[in-house]
Scaffold this motif. Structure first.
Motif, PDB file in Angstrom:
ATOM      1  N   ILE A  42      40.567  35.152  35.570  1.00  0.00           N
ATOM      2  CA  ILE A  42      41.572  35.935  35.926  1.00  0.00           C
ATOM      3  C   ILE A  42      41.663  37.255  35.106  1.00  0.00           C
ATOM      4  N   THR A  43      41.620  37.129  33.735  1.00  0.00           N
ATOM      5  CA  THR A  43      41.759  38.536  33.016  1.00  0.00           C
ATOM      6  C   THR A  43      40.583  39.452  33.455  1.00  0.00           C
ATOM      7  N   CYS A  44      39.308  38.928  33.491  1.00  0.00           N
ATOM      8  CA  CYS A  44      38.149  39.864  33.688  1.00  0.00           C
ATOM      9  C   CYS A  44      38.339  40.628  35.059  1.00  0.00           C
ATOM     10  N   PHE A  45      38.883  39.744  36.097  1.00  0.00           N
ATOM     11  CA  PHE A  45      38.861  40.509  37.162  1.00  0.00           C
ATOM     12  C   PHE A  45      40.149  41.090  37.755  1.00  0.00           C
ATOM     13  N   SER A  46      41.021  40.922  36.801  1.00  0.00           N
ATOM     14  CA  SER A  46      42.430  41.674  37.022  1.00  0.00           C
ATOM     15  C   SER A  46      42.193  43.195  35.857  1.00  0.00           C
ATOM     16  N   ARG A  47      41.258  43.035  35.324  1.00  0.00           N
ATOM     17  CA  ARG A  47      40.995  44.079  33.948  1.00  0.00           C
ATOM     18  C   ARG A  47      42.269  44.413  33.110  1.00  0.00           C
ATOM     19  N   LYS A  48      42.774  43.219  32.788  1.00  0.00           N
ATOM     20  CA  LYS A  48      44.099  43.343  32.190  1.00  0.00           C
ATOM     21  C   LYS A  48      44.122  42.556  31.100  1.00  0.00           C
TER      22      LYS A  48
ATOM     23  N   ILE B 167      42.744  44.175  40.751  1.00  0.00           N
ATOM     24  CA  ILE B 167      42.203  42.823  41.298  1.00  0.00           C
ATOM     25  C   ILE B 167      40.762  43.214  41.916  1.00  0.00           C
ATOM     26  N   THR B 168      39.712  42.669  41.559  1.00  0.00           N
ATOM     27  CA  THR B 168      38.670  42.708  42.531  1.00  0.00           C
ATOM     28  C   THR B 168      38.226  41.332  42.830  1.00  0.00           C
ATOM     29  N   PHE B 169      37.911  41.072  44.397  1.00  0.00           N
ATOM     30  CA  PHE B 169      37.932  39.685  44.742  1.00  0.00           C
ATOM     31  C   PHE B 169      36.502  39.388  44.912  1.00  0.00           C
ATOM     32  N   SER B 170      35.826  39.376  43.577  1.00  0.00           N
ATOM     33  CA  SER B 170      34.460  38.920  43.508  1.00  0.00           C
ATOM     34  C   SER B 170      34.435  37.101  43.357  1.00  0.00           C
ATOM     35  N   THR B 171      33.359  36.927  43.743  1.00  0.00           N
ATOM     36  CA  THR B 171      33.235  35.149  43.901  1.00  0.00           C
ATOM     37  C   THR B 171      33.826  34.709  42.715  1.00  0.00           C
TER      38      THR B 171
ATOM     39  N   LEU C 238      21.735  38.833  39.091  1.00  0.00           N
ATOM     40  CA  LEU C 238      23.106  38.962  39.678  1.00  0.00           C
ATOM     41  C   LEU C 238      22.566  37.982  41.045  1.00  0.00           C
ATOM     42  N   TYR C 239      23.722  37.117  41.421  1.00  0.00           N
ATOM     43  CA  TYR C 239      23.706  36.346  42.799  1.00  0.00           C
ATOM     44  C   TYR C 239      24.138  37.169  43.801  1.00  0.00           C
ATOM     45  N   PRO C 240      23.778  36.848  45.181  1.00  0.00           N
ATOM     46  CA  PRO C 240      24.065  38.061  46.232  1.00  0.00           C
ATOM     47  C   PRO C 240      25.558  37.987  46.335  1.00  0.00           C
ATOM     48  N   GLU C 241      26.499  38.832  46.224  1.00  0.00           N
ATOM     49  CA  GLU C 241      27.989  38.529  46.155  1.00  0.00           C
ATOM     50  C   GLU C 241      28.578  38.377  47.413  1.00  0.00           C
ATOM     51  N   LYS C 242      28.209  38.849  48.656  1.00  0.00           N
ATOM     52  CA  LYS C 242      28.781  38.309  49.830  1.00  0.00           C
ATOM     53  C   LYS C 242      28.495  37.088  50.457  1.00  0.00           C
TER      54      LYS C 242
ATOM     55  N   VAL D 279      32.076  47.903  37.116  1.00  0.00           N
ATOM     56  CA  VAL D 279      32.380  46.854  37.875  1.00  0.00           C
ATOM     57  C   VAL D 279      32.131  47.265  39.438  1.00  0.00           C
ATOM     58  N   GLU D 280      32.958  48.249  39.887  1.00  0.00           N
ATOM     59  CA  GLU D 280      32.599  48.748  41.313  1.00  0.00           C
ATOM     60  C   GLU D 280      31.220  48.968  41.551  1.00  0.00           C
TER      61      GLU D 280
END
Lengths: 247, 543
Positions: free
Chosen positions: B266-272, B339-343, B411-415, B536-537
């Motif tokens: 949660i922290t990593c993908f909220s960058r907070k 927030i990024t909605f990665s896997t 990296l795994y395929p994100e989609k 990240v992007e």
């Protein structure tokens, strides 16, 4: 590892640089395993590991003590009857032998701790340590022999649970329950004594040539922790099994 | 950032795997092993769901059905869920996040894997030689007197695997105390470490009680004496007390590490910076401690004293306080985050929702009066699957995806990952939500046949299970694919904080070239972003 010297120069707990020649740096002269920065860290880790293992053991025996407590509360009278069948003489001898072994164990640790770091002193007290450890192991083995006689006597008196069990009177089943718990508790305890005897014999062989001294004695110390724990368990077993009923 | 230097995967011989004392390799050995158990247990569950498609018992015999839920329970609990996050992700990540070269006792670590294999072999022998029909709880006197089958083999397997669990816990506690990098104080530890620490305390202190309980059960079955058999003077409730004294804390072994993983994600993908660090850390400890005093809530309908019931009910309610603290803090961390909605994030968000539902339905069951109606119904089954699967399995998947680049260097395929995460979420809810309704309507658990009015919900549940299976199989396919074809990950594909991201992917055998020194508080994403503003992007665009 190429970076070993660089790492050993800082203290992992505080990040402070270590003065060369302080106690920790000197202890580093003794080889430590690759995952640690220095011997002090290895010693601390091993000691904490043994304490945690003993905590596990407390809970392991604790389950059985819990069962004992529950059934003694419910079958108070039967447990007293059953306890009278045990030999207080044997129990007392067991206790004396084990407590004495803790003395020799403590003396072995003390000798190792107070040995100076000189070849002559280490050789001399290496033998003393080994003999003290062997004495401890021998007393442990003596305890096992005594227990063997006791078990044999129990078996002959039909106190071994299962098909051969016999106890006159209406409380036979509940007396049998006492004996199941008695055999489980003392059996597991004896297994621990046996492991301890083997452990101490190995430690005695390792100590003979002066491996352990004031700067490096942790293996003896944590073996001692284990042995004293086994002893402590017996200190609880003796009164709870042998002494709960006036005779 | 392609790094082709030697790493922990460089050696390829079988011997280099079976005799390894490298925590990273041992983690992978565990991963491989627990997936096998997961597969067998999942097949057992699949057969049960197929049987329940129709009201009549037409696919499996009643005895076979009993064996299926026993196999499913025993393998999932002791050979998948309990070891899952601690032994795989914990083993791999713990020394890395501490800045250490290995766990405190590497040989003990390998020994615990071998004990796990030994225990697992006993269990598998029990499964394939004819199975056991006692349920995973081994209740007496069923298990000691009446049950046929390989009760002793199965119990021996669990007994041995228990020691594996104890050694892992012991290793983790000592590692956390003694192996931290300079400057890595307790309040700078990643929350995953706090969760693992709390879990390890439970492993060390609760598991031995299970060992002694199974030992007593074996003595009773083998010698035919009555430790727990009322006909012979024993008390079956004593077995249940001892069993749940372990097994309730064990439930928290099965959720706390998941909470730790989710805190990282949660922290990593909220960058907070995480909201309320110390509250999350100490709520893990509170859950571990409270977990030891609530076991009686499994026995509300067994005739335990009403006063004990009231106390256990109250204490069980208390557990919801630290659990809720976590959920609120995660939510507050999301607030105004980038927030990024990665896997991994999708799995983490799924976790929060499903765990909340699982936790709240736990309060129904902790309520004495409601429990009398709901006990031993599908409501209970749905409740603990929301926590165990919706919670732990989702967190495990999230963590696996999160650390996959570190583990494999790819990296795994994100989609594909996002798709699998969403299929899992949908499939899970379709499987288990109908079971809440079934339980509420009164369908008891552990029956292979049922009245016709329950069929619609069972059909929904079975349909959901097949979707869930797709959600599980998809990651197997693309993760294996990524081993060869995935994009190279670089040191820190997520621009995450934490020491594990400061070393190459995959890490070298000794983890760090130089012992890292920690100078900043945990989850300092504001500071981190000044160095990796767009990484990240970029990673996401590349896939």
């Amino acid at each position: 590892m190429s970076d070993a010297t660089a790492i050993a120069a800082t203290d992992p707990a505080t990040g402070n640089a270590r003065a060369p020649g302080d106690a920790v740096a000197r202890a580093d002269a003794y080889p430590h395993e690759h995952q640690f920065d220095n011997l002090a860290q290895q010693t601390d880790a091993a000691r904490l590991g043994m304490w945690l293992f003993l905590a596990t053991e407390v809970l392991f025996f604790g389950g059985l003590f819990g069962a004992y407590t529950a059934y003694r509360y419910v079958y108070y009278h039967a447990f007293a009857e059953a306890s009278r069948e045990l030999s207080v003489l044997f129990g007392t001898l067991d206790t004396a032998v084990l407590l004495t072994s803790s003395l020799t164990m403590a003396l072995a640790v003390f000798t190792a701790q107070s040995t100076a770091d000189s070849p002559a002193a280490r050789r001399r007290s290496g033998r003393t340590i080994a003999l003290l450890l062997l004495a401890t192991a021998a007393l442990g083995a003596g305890f096992l022999v005594l227990h063997g006689f006791e078990y044999y006597e129990d078996y002959q008196e039909h106190h071994f649970p299962g098909r051969t069990f016999f106890f006159p009177g209406a409380e036979s089943g509940q007396v049998e329950l006492f004996f199941i718990i008695y055999f489980c508790l003392t059996g597991l305890h004896s297994l621990h004594v046996l492991i301890g005897v083997v452990l101490l014999a190995v430690m005695a062989a390792l100590s003979w040539k002066g491996r352990y001294y004031g700067g490096y004695h942790n293996p003896i110390e944590i073996s001692g922790l284990y042995w004293h724990f086994v002893d402590m368990v017996w200190v609880f077993l003796f009164p709870l099994l042998y002494l709960i009923a006036p005779r | 950032m392609i790094d082709l230097r030697e790493n922990y995967l460089s050696k390829h011989t079988i011997r280099s795997w079976l005799l390894t004392i490298d925590h990273k390799r041992i983690g992978l050995l565990y991963l491989f092993t627990i997936l096998i158990f997961f597969l067998i247990a999942a097949v057992a569950a699949g057969l049960m769901r197929l049987e329940l498609l129709t009201p009549q018992g037409d696919l499996l015999l009643p005895e076979t059905y009993n064996k299926m839920f026993t196999i499913h329970g025993v393998l999932m609990v002791w050979f998948f869920l309990i070891p899952s996050i601690p032994t795989v992700l914990g083993n791999f990540v713990l020394p890395l996040v501490l800045g250490a070269r290995d766990v405190a006792f590497p040989k003990l670590n390998l020994l615990s894997w071998y004990l796990f294999i030994l225990g697992g072999s006993f269990a598998l022998y029990g499964v394939f030689a004819g199975g056991v029909d006692t349920g995973w709880t081994f209740y007496t006197p069923l298990s000691t007197t009446y049950a046929n089958g390989h009760v002793m083999t199965m119990a021996a397997g669990v007994f041995i695997a228990g020691f594996s669990s104890i050694l892992t816990g012991l290793n983790f506690i000592v590692t956390t105390h003694k192996m931290r990098a300079p400057g890595l104080t307790w309040m700078r530890l990643p929350l995953f470490v706090w969760a693992l620490y709390a879990t390890s305390l439970i492993m060390v202190l609760a598991t031995p009680v299970l060992a002694i309980t199974l030992l007593l059960m074996t003595v009773e079955r083998f010698w035919g004496v009555g430790i727990f058999n009322p006909a012979l003077g024993g008390d079956p409730l004593l077995f249940q007390h001892l069993f749940w004294f372990y097994s309730h804390p064990a439930v928290y072994i099965m959720i706390l590490p998941g909470m730790g993983v989710v805190s990282e994600l949660i922290t990593c993908f909220s960058r907070k910076k995480v909201f309320g660090y110390s509250f999350i850390a100490f709520s893990s400890m509170a859950i571990a401690v409270l977990g030891f005093v609530v076991w009686g809530h499994h026995m509300f309908s067994t005739g335990q004293s009403a006063y004990a019931g009231m106390v256990f009910s109250f204490l069980s309610f208390l557990v919801s306080v630290p659990s809720a603290i976590k959920v609120f803090n995660w939510t507050a961390t999301l607030y105004k985050g980038e927030i990024t909605f990665s896997t991994p994030m999708l799995y983490a968000l799924g976790f929060i929702g499903l765990f909340t539902l699982g936790g709240l339905t736990g309060l129904f069951l902790a309520t004495l009066a409601a429990d009398i109606h709901l006990t031993d119904t599908y409501f209970v089954v749905a409740h603990f699957h929301y926590v165990m699967v919706g919670g732990m399995v989702l967190a495990f998947m999230g963590g696996l995806h999160y650390w996959w680049p570190k583990i494999t260097g790819r990296l795994y395929p994100e989609k594909a990952g996002q798709l699998a995460a969403m299929i899992t979420f949908v499939g899970f809810n379709l499987t288990f939500f109908p079971q809440f309704l079934l339980g509420y309507l009164g369908m008891p658990r552990r029956y292979h046949a049922y009245p016709e009015e329950f069929q619609i919900f069972n059909v929904l549940s079975t349909a959901g299970a097949s979707i869930l299976a797709v959600g599980y199989l998809l990651p197997v396919v693309y993760l294996l694919w990524s081993l060869k074809n995935g994009q190279r990950a670089g040191e820190n594909p997520w621009a995450a904080t934490g020491l594990e991201w400061t070393t190459p992917s995959p890490p070298p055998e000794h983890n760090f070239d130089q012992t890292p020194v920690v100078t900043r508080p945990p989850y300092d994403y504001a500071y981190q972003s000044t160095f990796h503003p767009r990484e990240v992007e970029q990673t996401l665009e590349n896939v």
